[in-house]
Design an enzyme around this catalytic site. Structure first.
Site, short mmCIF file in Angstrom:
data_model
loop_
_atom_site.label_atom_id
_atom_site.label_comp_id
_atom_site.label_asym_id
_atom_site.label_seq_id
_atom_site.Cartn_x
_atom_site.Cartn_y
_atom_site.Cartn_z
N LYS A 285 0.84 -1.19 0.00
CA LYS A 285 0.00 0.00 0.00
C LYS A 285 0.88 1.25 0.00
O LYS A 285 1.97 1.25 0.57
CB LYS A 285 -0.88 0.04 1.26
CG LYS A 285 -1.95 -1.03 1.35
CD LYS A 285 -2.71 -0.88 2.67
CE LYS A 285 -3.76 -1.97 2.85
NZ LYS A 285 -4.91 -1.77 1.96
N ASP A 355 -2.79 -7.76 -1.42
CA ASP A 355 -3.57 -6.80 -0.63
C ASP A 355 -5.05 -7.17 -0.60
O ASP A 355 -5.85 -6.49 0.03
CB ASP A 355 -3.39 -5.38 -1.19
CG ASP A 355 -3.84 -4.31 -0.20
OD1 ASP A 355 -3.88 -4.61 1.01
OD2 ASP A 355 -4.15 -3.20 -0.63
N GLU A 357 -6.18 -9.71 1.01
CA GLU A 357 -5.81 -10.76 1.97
C GLU A 357 -6.94 -11.14 2.92
O GLU A 357 -6.99 -12.27 3.41
CB GLU A 357 -4.59 -10.31 2.77
CG GLU A 357 -4.84 -9.43 3.99
CD GLU A 357 -5.53 -8.11 3.68
OE1 GLU A 357 -6.28 -7.62 4.53
OE2 GLU A 357 -5.33 -7.56 2.57
N ARG A 359 -10.06 -11.73 2.51
CA ARG A 359 -10.89 -12.84 2.02
C ARG A 359 -10.17 -14.18 2.15
O ARG A 359 -10.81 -15.21 2.32
CB ARG A 359 -11.30 -12.57 0.58
CG ARG A 359 -10.18 -12.54 -0.43
CD ARG A 359 -10.52 -11.81 -1.71
NE ARG A 359 -10.63 -10.37 -1.50
CZ ARG A 359 -10.99 -9.51 -2.45
NH1 ARG A 359 -11.25 -9.93 -3.68
NH2 ARG A 359 -11.07 -8.23 -2.17
#
Length: 515
Positions: A285, A355, A357, A359
């Site tokens: 990020k 990113d 992640e 789920r």
């Protein structure tokens, strides 16, 4: 960190004493947007020499919803000062409007320690919202208003109240109001637990520390607690969850809290995403996107808070709360784009974005809820909560939860209707999102059963369709709380930071489920 799920809560009581005679540091006075003051306010105005009427005539007191007018001194009134809280038009008062208004008013008293607050709970408010609902929200607001994000400040800006008194006009209402005040205080404390867990930084809040905190308060309030660590999760074949945590120096945890007071009745599972810090992994990020990522465990925080409230209220229901706790960090052994992960269920997942992640964590924890194990029997109904997608924030803004209903095995959405009803009862806001099977094919992979992201558009829905793979035929609802879980700035009714969204709704849902 304190082991208590509650922190400090004010003493609550109700009285039918005249409002002018109630001693308090602050008297909250609800005011309608109309000329007729109502019987209780008219009596108070008469005692105070017509001050409210004069303010009305000058336009300084309108009763507009959310308006707060502070009166430093009222003649012939025992309270040191008063706050008039606007409610808007009488026919438009809802539980949510009442809760926001009363939170705004109570916050006027929490800037100093050990304050006492009295609130005039008029017959009209009780008729519009329900006496018990109004008292519950009043106590909840009083607890929530006394806590803020400044946990590490040398001089805090918010302080818990010492006491809260509901002032009623009928002695018959005193006992039911007191019962509801006690209930509201417990719910407010549970919301504050969730807020605190979100507000503390990743240095303090990581999988082990959250698990330790949960185990401590579970022992205090009588919740069953099982904590699965690295070895247990490997034995459970939670390859998806473990991959997300691989780059962290902190070992993962799954916390399972059990409240089994429903006899042979069905079991409700509450599942929370608990990424205690999300760097994005190798799909790193940017700074702006990462700085608030301590909030990425708000789903698990809501589940832990709700379980504390459910136990504290001793609801006659079987509820099991699951918190999947990991850190998504960058290291030489981080999981990589192109990796194929084996989930607990057996489904293989191609990773195209590290990113995405949350789920992957939920995939394994949802399967634990579906199949059950040493921790609990299989769930009959499931709700998961997750700060899952920025796409949901784009769609619904920062104040609304995205609700994604799974279809029951009989083709109905009965479970979604029950979840939606719990939202309405709690005053929290949800919006039903589409779950068309046309989104399912967007997750097709050439090398695995499914990939973890779809194309750019419709990201909140494809994320929900990914989760749908792991719930089988169990009635399930996914709640994307990415928007309302965290506030960047303080508002009139609540401080910045974690909001505790979902706690009230989960308590209402559990209560209805037990019936």
């Amino acid at each position: 960190m304190s082991a208590s799920p509650a922190g400090r809560v004010p003493q609550t009581l109700a009285t039918a004493e005249a409002a002018r005679d109630v001693t308090a540091d602050l008297l909250l006075i609800p005011v309608w947007k109309r000329d007729d003051a109502g019987a209780e306010l008219a009596a108070l105005d008469s005692a105070a020499g017509g001050v409210f009427a004069r303010l009305r005539s000058r336009g300084d007191l309108t009763g507009k919803a959310g308006e707060c007018v502070v009166l430093p001194d009222l003649p012939n009134v025992a309270a040191d000062r008063a706050v008039c809280v606007g409610l808007g038009e009488p026919g438009e008062l809802s539980r949510a409007v009442w809760a926001k208004a009363i939170r705004t008013g109570v916050r006027k008293a929490t800037g100093k320690a050990d304050r006492t607050v009295a609130a005039l709970l008029t017959k009209e408010v009780a008729e519009a919202v329900g006496l018990r609902n109004a008292a519950e929200e009043l106590a909840s607001a009083a607890v929530i208003a006394g806590a803020g994000p400044g946990l590490y400040k040398k001089e805090p800006k918010r302080f818990p109240l010492q006491s809260l008194t509901a002032v009623l006009s009928d002695t018959a209402d005193v006992q039911p109001a007191e019962d509801s005040l006690e209930r509201g205080a417990k719910i407010g404390a549970a919301v504050n637990l969730a807020r605190e867990l979100v507000d503390r930084p990743a240095e303090d809040i990581y999988p082990e520390s959250v698990a330790d905190r949960a185990a401590a308060f579970a022992a205090d309030i009588g919740l069953g607690c099982e904590v699965l660590g690295q070895e247990e999760l490997e034995a459970e074949r939670c390859g998806s969850l473990l991959a997300v945590n691989r780059g962290s120096s902190r070992p993962p945890r799954v916390v399972v809290l059990s409240h089994l007071k429903g006899g042979d009745g069905p079991t409700l599972a509450l599942v929370g995403k608990g990424v205690t810090f999300d760097s994005g992994g190798l799909s790193l990020k940017p700074n702006e996107g990462m700085k608030d990522m301590k909030c990425d465990m708000a789903g698990s925080a809501a589940v832990l808070g709700a379980m504390a409230a459910i136990a504290g209220l001793n609801l006659p229901v079987n509820v099991v709360g699951y918190a999947g706790l990991v850190e998504n960090m960058v290291a030489g052994n981080s999981y990589k784009l192109g990796d194929v992960l084996q989930t607990r269920q057996g489904t293989t997942v191609e990773v195209l974005n590290t990113d995405a992640e949350g789920r992957l964590v939920l995939a394994d924890v949802l399967d634990m809820a579906v199949t059950g194990g040493s921790w609990a029997k299989p769930a009959d109904r499931i709700v998961d909560l997750a700060t899952l997608t920025g796409a949901c924030v784009v769609a619904l803004g920062e104040g609304v939860v995205g609700g994604f209903p799974g279809v029951n095995s009989d083709g109905t959405e009965e479970w979604w209707a029950e979840v939606q009803a719990a939202f309405e009862a709690s005053g929290e806001e949800v919006w039903r999102m589409p779950m068309s099977d046309s989104f399912k094919s967007l997750l097709d992979s050439e090398v695995a059963d499914v990939k973890n992201v779809g194309p750019r558009y419709g990201g909140a829905v494809t994320a929900a369709k990914f989760l749908e793979h792991f719930v089988g035929t169990v009635p399930w609802v996914h709640l994307d709380i990415a928007g309302p879980a965290f506030r960047d700035k303080s508002g009139a009714d609540m401080a910045s930071g974690g909001t505790g969204v979902g706690v009230r709704t989960l308590v209402k849902l559990a209560e209805a489920f037990g019936k």
